[in-house]
Design a protein around this motif. Sequence first.
Motif, short mmCIF file in Angstrom:
data_model
loop_
_atom_site.label_atom_id
_atom_site.label_comp_id
_atom_site.label_asym_id
_atom_site.label_seq_id
_atom_site.Cartn_x
_atom_site.Cartn_y
_atom_site.Cartn_z
N UNK A 7 -7.18 -10.51 -13.19
CA UNK A 7 -6.96 -9.12 -12.81
C UNK A 7 -6.34 -9.02 -11.42
N UNK A 8 -6.81 -9.86 -10.49
CA UNK A 8 -6.23 -9.85 -9.15
C UNK A 8 -4.76 -10.27 -9.19
N UNK A 9 -4.42 -11.25 -10.04
CA UNK A 9 -3.02 -11.66 -10.16
C UNK A 9 -2.16 -10.52 -10.69
N UNK A 10 -2.68 -9.82 -11.67
CA UNK A 10 -1.92 -8.69 -12.24
C UNK A 10 -1.75 -7.56 -11.23
N UNK A 11 -2.82 -7.25 -10.52
CA UNK A 11 -2.75 -6.19 -9.50
C UNK A 11 -1.80 -6.60 -8.39
N UNK A 12 -1.85 -7.86 -7.96
CA UNK A 12 -0.95 -8.34 -6.91
C UNK A 12 0.51 -8.25 -7.35
N UNK A 13 0.78 -8.61 -8.60
CA UNK A 13 2.15 -8.50 -9.11
C UNK A 13 2.60 -7.05 -9.17
N UNK A 14 1.72 -6.17 -9.62
CA UNK A 14 2.05 -4.74 -9.67
C UNK A 14 2.32 -4.19 -8.27
N UNK A 15 1.50 -4.59 -7.31
CA UNK A 15 1.70 -4.14 -5.94
C UNK A 15 3.04 -4.62 -5.41
N UNK A 18 6.05 -2.89 -7.76
CA UNK A 18 6.15 -1.43 -7.75
C UNK A 18 5.72 -0.84 -6.41
N UNK A 19 4.57 -1.27 -5.92
CA UNK A 19 3.97 -0.64 -4.75
C UNK A 19 4.76 -0.83 -3.47
N UNK A 20 5.21 -2.04 -3.19
CA UNK A 20 5.92 -2.30 -1.94
C UNK A 20 7.26 -1.55 -1.88
N UNK A 21 8.07 -1.55 -2.95
CA UNK A 21 9.30 -0.74 -2.87
C UNK A 21 9.03 0.76 -2.69
N UNK A 22 8.00 1.28 -3.33
CA UNK A 22 7.65 2.69 -3.15
C UNK A 22 7.20 2.94 -1.72
N UNK A 23 6.40 2.03 -1.17
CA UNK A 23 5.95 2.15 0.22
C UNK A 23 7.13 2.09 1.19
N UNK A 24 8.08 1.20 0.94
CA UNK A 24 9.27 1.10 1.78
C UNK A 24 10.05 2.41 1.75
N UNK A 25 10.22 2.98 0.56
CA UNK A 25 10.94 4.25 0.44
C UNK A 25 10.22 5.37 1.18
N UNK A 47 7.22 -2.61 12.37
CA UNK A 47 6.25 -3.71 12.34
C UNK A 47 4.87 -3.16 12.00
N UNK A 48 4.51 -2.04 12.60
CA UNK A 48 3.22 -1.41 12.29
C UNK A 48 3.11 -1.01 10.83
N UNK A 49 4.16 -0.41 10.30
CA UNK A 49 4.16 -0.02 8.89
C UNK A 49 4.15 -1.25 7.98
N UNK A 50 4.79 -2.32 8.42
CA UNK A 50 4.80 -3.55 7.64
C UNK A 50 3.43 -4.19 7.54
N UNK A 51 2.63 -4.04 8.57
CA UNK A 51 1.27 -4.58 8.53
C UNK A 51 0.29 -3.61 7.87
N UNK A 54 -0.50 -4.23 4.13
CA UNK A 54 -1.12 -5.50 3.78
C UNK A 54 -2.61 -5.53 4.09
N UNK A 55 -3.04 -4.81 5.11
CA UNK A 55 -4.45 -4.89 5.52
C UNK A 55 -5.40 -4.43 4.41
N UNK A 56 -5.19 -3.28 3.77
CA UNK A 56 -6.14 -2.90 2.71
C UNK A 56 -6.04 -3.78 1.46
N UNK A 57 -4.90 -4.41 1.24
CA UNK A 57 -4.70 -5.21 0.03
C UNK A 57 -4.94 -6.69 0.25
N UNK A 58 -5.45 -7.06 1.40
CA UNK A 58 -5.68 -8.47 1.71
C UNK A 58 -6.60 -9.13 0.69
N UNK A 59 -7.63 -8.44 0.25
CA UNK A 59 -8.57 -9.04 -0.70
C UNK A 59 -7.93 -9.28 -2.06
#
Length: 71
Positions: A7-15, A18-25, A47-51, A54-59
Motif C-alpha cells: 500500500x505504501x508503494x502504491x501511495x508513493x507512486x500515486x504521490x 499525480x501529487x507532485x505535478x499538481x503541487x508544482x502547478x 526551496x521552502x515549497x520543495x521541502x 516531502x515532510x508530511x509524506x516522509x513516512x
Amino acid sequence: MALSYKARRRVALLVLVVGVPVYIALCWKLTSLFERPSILVELAIYVGMGLLWAIPLKSVFMGIGQPDPDE
C-alpha cells in the motif's frame, strides 16, 4: 493504522505521478499572483515549497527502495 508495504508503494507512486505535478502547478500559480521578488527570496520560496511537500509524506516514502519485509 499503519499501511502495508504494498500500500505504501502504491501511495508513493500515486504521490509522485499525480501529487507532485499538481503541487508544482499550485505553487507556480501561487507565486504568479505576486510581483517577482529578488532572486534570493524567490529561491528561498521555491526551496521552502520543495521541502514542504516531502515532510508530511516522509513516512510513506521510508523503506520503499528496500525489499519487501514481509517476504
